[in-house]
Each structure stands twice: as structure tokens, then as C-alpha cells.
Design an enzyme around this catalytic site. Structure first.
Site, PDB file in Angstrom:
ATOM      1  N   ASP A  21       0.821  -1.208   0.000  1.00 38.64           N
ATOM      2  CA  ASP A  21       0.000   0.000   0.000  1.00 38.64           C
ATOM      3  C   ASP A  21       0.857   1.261   0.000  1.00 38.64           C
ATOM      4  OD1 ASP A  21      -2.160   1.690   0.154  1.00 38.64           O
ATOM      5  OD2 ASP A  21      -2.463   1.421   2.300  1.00 38.64           O
ATOM      6  N   ASP A  25      -2.158   5.634  -5.198  1.00 37.34           N
ATOM      7  CA  ASP A  25      -2.443   4.736  -4.075  1.00 37.34           C
ATOM      8  C   ASP A  25      -2.601   3.296  -4.551  1.00 37.34           C
ATOM      9  OD1 ASP A  25      -3.220   3.523  -1.770  1.00 37.34           O
ATOM     10  OD2 ASP A  25      -5.084   4.631  -1.533  1.00 37.34           O
TER      11      ASP A  25
END
Ligand SMILES: *[C@@H]1O[C@H](CO)[C@@H](O)[C@H](O)[C@H]1NC(C)=O
Ligand SMILES: *[C@@H]1O[C@H](CO)[C@@H](O)[C@H](O)[C@H]1NC(C)=O
Ligand SMILES: *[C@@H]1O[C@H](CO)[C@@H](O)[C@H](O)[C@H]1NC(C)=O
Ligand SMILES: *[C@@H]1O[C@H](CO)[C@@H](O)[C@H](O)[C@H]1NC(C)=O
Ligand SMILES: *[C@@H]1O[C@H](CO)[C@@H](O)[C@H](O)[C@H]1NC(C)=O
Ligand SMILES: *[C@@H]1O[C@H](CO)[C@@H](O)[C@H](O)[C@H]1NC(C)=O
Length: 489
Positions: free
Chosen positions: A73, A275
Site C-alpha cells: 500500500d 495509491d
């Protein structure tokens, strides 16, 4: 400038063994996770879970090592693992398959230490959360041991898999509880001299490909086309601190054989966050609706997402994302990268009414959100090779070289050195948005492959922005929210 492609797959490690880079391959979760160790570099595996979404990496935590698969992430900054005792792991049911990615039993680790009882508390943009202790333990990735890595232990978590957050330390969850940061994984890799500077590159590869890679401390010139262009990461306080990989999204254009349209927005400037932990791309409502209009996507109230006939994925067209001003880098994202299956097994559901009646339903890769943060998730990131330089606060970006099997790794020269082989985007101060009025729908008919029926019914279907409601035949019982790739972390 692109370096000469001397190395081929398998040979690269000879050149990277002394080159201060650490590479982890990334793999789709629906394939059996596997580790792939090459020579002297660290080379893990990230898996792309196409339907649920996300890229995963296999690690071992504790002594002896416990195998756990964690989601990579870029949108957060803590490594955390679910505790074996967490309710989500123990109370399995038809709706909750449990912690199938692995969980951590601290009683079984001789090197485990609690360093912040009840001080780990993270909540993601989608409302999911994980709470527990900050711990230190051994973290191993393809045979490289990092001792005493600070991690969260999810004792009370709504997410069944842990994460490897590789963002800025100024986004660590510890700031919310202790007001302090700690050296996270990218920083520790640099402190331990495994890499020269705090930076990494992410290559997610094609939607249909099973692996990509994260390369700490370097770039791979074989994984992109043209040159890497550097753009500034945007700071929330004028450059004092950096918390997330936010960049100026200057313009989005829809382009098909019939024409090119610029999507408009009422936003003065548009900042979007790169992201990897978010499956889809989330644009402002007005822009998303125009994107849907172009391709014949529509918002499904039943599913809570924008959907599109699956056949749209075969159409020749793309959305072009331009960053950091009119002269900045552009990434084309083809429709084949923007149409995703709703389910992993069995035939897809079909539209039960409306212009697309009888056609299979897929998820569209561009979704809407009313408020910032606007997010460029995996449906965008797969089409780009992106280098994140956390020292100079710059992103290097170039169109991806899909399915590249060659590799030519170039390490950052030193701490604070610029991204290798990159040029800076010119005129980055001119980042006001390109257009405030929509330039028409000249691309739309091209997205419909010259099919007049379809184009006509599309026009008819849209009585106003966002007014369409599609009828859906849901052929499956929806088991929990994890069925769709809408989980954005
Ligand atoms: C962990 O994974 C490695 C590599 O896949 C394997 O060799 C090892 O047996 C696994 N360990 C456990 C405890 O499952
Ligand atoms: C890890 O922590 C333990 C306990 O505090 C300590 O004894 C050990 O020296 C530490 N190891 C490293 C490499 O810092
Ligand atoms: C990449 O390879 C996958 C199969 O692994 C294939 O389905 C896909 O079409 C390829 N993508 C491109 C852009 O060539
Ligand atoms: C992106 O698409 C445009 C046409 O819309 C084309 O001119 C440009 O060369 C493409 N860029 C890349 C990197 O493929
Ligand atoms: C953009 O930068 C180039 C040189 O990098 C310069 O020649 C040009 O005038 C600039 N354009 C604008 C609009 O500032
Ligand atoms: C997305 O758009 C649909 C249709 O306009 C709307 O119902 C929904 O609330 C929007 N979602 C968000 C998160 O704004």
C-alpha cells in the site's frame, strides 16, 4: 534517457547484487502465492488480486518465521499483521472466510516485543480499521531479515489481511496516538544500507498479468517507455511536511477513434493521490460522470458502483492522464485496463433492462467521489511505471512497458540523489486545471465502436449527469463487501 538494455531476465541480479537495490516481485492473489528468489538480491512476490483487488507480498514475521501475505500500500505507512486471536480470524462463517492470507501468533515468536500497548490504531478512507499494539519483531522478506521492525498487531480489525504501508513516516498511524513517528520499512532499508536512498519503484503490469514488482532503491529502465519524468509531490503545508503521494492531475482526456474530449471539473486545481492500496480510480463527481458518459458506463444503485458492459473492454480507446501542467507527463490508460470482472468465478451478471439489456456487467475502473482525496488506484497505476522518491519529494512517471521480461536495474547513486535517468517536467507552476467547460462528446461514438444503436441509446439514456439508474439482474448472492474490488485502503 533510457539506459541501454544490456541485461535480460535472470542476468539482472548479477548487476544488482552490488547495486543497492532490493526487489520484491508482486503477484496476483488468485494465483498461489510464491516466492521467487534470485541470486543475492531480495526478490519477493507481489500478487495482483484481480477481482477483490490489490497487490500482495509474501513475508515472514517472528522467530521462527510465520508466513503471512500482506497487501502492498503506497497510501499508508505502517506494516501491520492481523493477530491470530482477532475475531475476524477466529469467528469464521459463510460470510467471513477468516484470515486466509495468514495471521500472526505472537505467543509462538521468541523475538516478539510489545512496544506500544493499544497504541496502534489505523482507519482507512473506506472506513475499515485495525487496532491493537505496536510491536517489534523480525520481518523477513525473501531471506533478508530485518530485526525489530516496528509493526502494528491488529487485535481488533475489520480487515482480514495485513498491509505493508510504504508511504511517508508523517502518515504513520502512531502520530494519532503518540504524536511520534518511527522508522518504517523504506526508511529501515536505507538505514541498514540495503538501499542508498528512501525511494522505490512500482511496476504493477497488465490487468491480466499475474505479477509485477516493487524495487526499493532503484528503477528498472526496461519496465517503461520513453523517459521517466519527475513531478513534484504536493505537500499539505507548502513544503514543510509530506504525508502522501499527492500530485497535480492537470487534465484527463477521453480519446477514441472518433475524437478527443477533455473532461471538465469545477475544481480549481485537482490533486490526486497515487495509491496502490486502492483498487479503482476515484475522480470528482463531475469528471467521473463525463468519463461514464463517454464509454456508456452507468452508476448502479444496487451495487453502489459504476458499471459498464464488459464488451467495452475490447474497444480501442483510452483515457489520457496529464500531470503537473500542460507540459507534464501523460499516461494513456486503455479501456482494456478499465473494465474489470465483478466476480472471480462463474458467468458475470447481466443487465436486465435498458440499452445494454442482456449484456454482461463489469465494474468500471473510474469511479466517483464527492470529496477529496481523489485517488489514482490500481486501474490507473498498472499503466504507469512510477518511482517514489521520499527524499526529494518527487514522483518519476512514464508509460509502462507491459509484460516486459527484460530488466535493467539502475540504483539511486546516493542518499538524496535524483531519480536516475529522469528529466524534470517543465513549467510545473502552471498547474491550474486545463479546462472548466466540457469540450463535447466527440470521442463517445468511437468508444461505441461505430455501433449506432448503442451510441443512440446511450445518448438517450443520459437525461442528465448521473441520472441513470440501470436495472441489474444479480445472478449471485452477494457475500459481504469483499466481493467487489471497491475496497480502497
Ligand atoms: C513459509 O513459506 C516458505 C516458502 O514458501 C516455505 O518453504 C515454508 O515451509 C513456509 N513455512 C510455513 C511454516 O508454512
Ligand atoms: C532487538 O531488540 C532486542 C530487545 O530489545 C535487543 O536485545 C536487540 O539487540 C535488538 N536487535 C537489534 C538488531 O537492534
Ligand atoms: C500481457 O500478458 C497477459 C497474459 O499474461 C495478456 O493477457 C495481456 O494481453 C498482455 N498485455 C499486453 C498489453 O500485451
Ligand atoms: C497517448 O495517446 C495519444 C493520442 O490520444 C498519443 O498521441 C500519444 O502518443 C499516446 N501516448 C503514449 C505514450 O502512448
Ligand atoms: C515552459 O517551459 C519552457 C522551457 O522549459 C519554456 O520555453 C516555455 O515558455 C514555458 N511555457 C510556459 C507557458 O511557461
Ligand atoms: C456516485 O454517483 C452516484 C450517482 O450520481 C451517487 O448516487 C453516489 O452517491 C456517488 N457516490 C459518491 C461516493 O459520491
Amino acid at each position: 534517457m533510457k539506459a541501454s538494455p544490456l541485461a535480460v531476465a535472470g542476468v539482472v541480479l548479477a548487476s544488482t547484487a552490488h547495486a543497492q537495490v532490493v526487489q520484491f516481485d508482486i503477484e496476483k492473489r488468485h494465483d498461489a502465492p510464491s516466492l521467487c528468489k534470485r541470486d543475492a538480491t531480495i526478490d519477493g512476490t507481489l500478487s495482483n488480486q484481480k477481482v477483490q483487488g490489490g497487490y500482495f507480498i509474501n513475508v515472514e514475521v517472528g522467530t521462527p518465521g510465520q508466513n503471512i501475505t500482506l497487501q502492498l500500500d503506497t497510501g499508508s505507512s505502517d506494516v501491520w499483521v492481523p493477530a491470530s486471536t482477532a475475531a475476524i480470524c477466529t469467528q469464521t462463517s459463510q460470510r467471513n472466510p477468516g484470515c486466509t492470507f495468514g495471521s500472526f501468533n505472537s505467543d509462538d515468536s521468541s523475538t516478539f516485543q510489545v512496544v506500544g500497548e493499544n497504541l496502534f490504531d489505523i482507519t482507512y478512507v473506506d472506513g475499515s480499521s485495525s487496532k491493537g499494539d505496536y510491536i517489534e519483531d523480525t520481518f523477513r522478506i525473501n531471506g533478508i531479515n530485518i530485526q525489530n521492525l516496528t509493526m502494528g498487531l491488529g487485535l481488533d480489525t475489520s480487515i482480514a489481511n495485513g498491509l505493508v504501508g510504504v508511504g511517508y513516516i508523517n502518515d504513520e498511524a502512531s502520530l494519532g496516538t503518540t504524536r511520534q513517528t518511527y522508522p518504517n520499512l523504506p526508511v529501515v532499508l536505507q538505514q541498514q544500507k540495503l538501499i542508498n536512498t528512501v525511494a522505490f519503484s512500482l511496476w504493477l503490469n497488465d490487468l491480466d498479468a499475474s505479477t509485477g514488482s516493487i524495487l526499493f532503491g532503484g528503477i528498472d529502465t526496461e519496465k517503461y517507455h520513453g523517459d521517466l519524468t519527475r513531478i513534484n509531490i504536493i505537500s499539505p503545508d507548502g513544503g514543510k511536511t509530506f504525508t502522501e503521494f499527492a500530485v497535480n492531475l492537470y487534465q484527463v482526456q477521453a480519446s477514441s477513434p472518433s475524437g478527443t474530449d477533455t473532461l471538465s471539473t469545477s475544481q480549481q486545481t485537482l490533486t490526486a493521490v497515487l495509491d496502490s492500496g486502492t483498487t479503482l480510480t476515484y475522480l470528482p463527481q463531475d469528471m467521473a460522470e463525463q468519463a461514464w458518459n463517454e464509454v456508456g458506463a452507468s452508476f448502479s444503485d444496487e451495487l453502489g458502483i459504476a458499471v459498464v458492459p464488459c464488451s467495452v473492454g475490447n474497444i480501442n480507446g483510452h483515457f489520457a492522464f496529464t500531470f503537473a501542467g500542460a507540459d507534464g507527463p501523460t499516461i494513456n490508460v486503455t479501456l482494456s485496463e478499465l473494465v474489470l470482472d465483478l466476480f472471480s468465478g462463474g458467468p458475470p451478471p447481466q443487465f436486465s433492462s435498458g440499452p445494454n439489456k442482456g449484456q454482461s456487467i463489469c465494474e468500471f475502473g473510474i469511479q466517483n467521489t464527492t470529496d477529496a482525496p481523489y485517488l489514482l488506484g490500481d486501474t490507473f497505476l498498472r499503466s504507469a511505471f512510477v518511482t517514489y522518491d521520499l527524499v526529494n519529494n518527487e514522483i518519476g512517471i512514464a508509460p509502462t512497458n507491459f509484460n516486459s521480461t527484460q530488466t535493467n536495474v539502475v540504483a539511486f547513486a546516493s542518499s538524496g540523489a535524483p531519480i536516475p535517468s529522469s528529466t524534470s517536467a517543465p513549467n510545473q507552476s502552471n498547474t491550474g486545471h486545463s479546462s472548466s467547460t466540457q469540450s463535447g462528446m466527440s470521442a463517445a461514438s468511437g468508444f461505441h465502436d461505430g455501433d449506432d444503436d448503442n451510441a443512440a441509446s446511450l445518448t438517450g439514456a443520459f437525461s442528465g449527469p448521473g441520472m441513470i439508474v440501470v436495472g441489474l439482474t444479480i445472478c449471485y448472492t452477494l457475500l459481504g463487501s469483499a466481493v467487489f474490488g471497491v475496497g480502497w485502503l
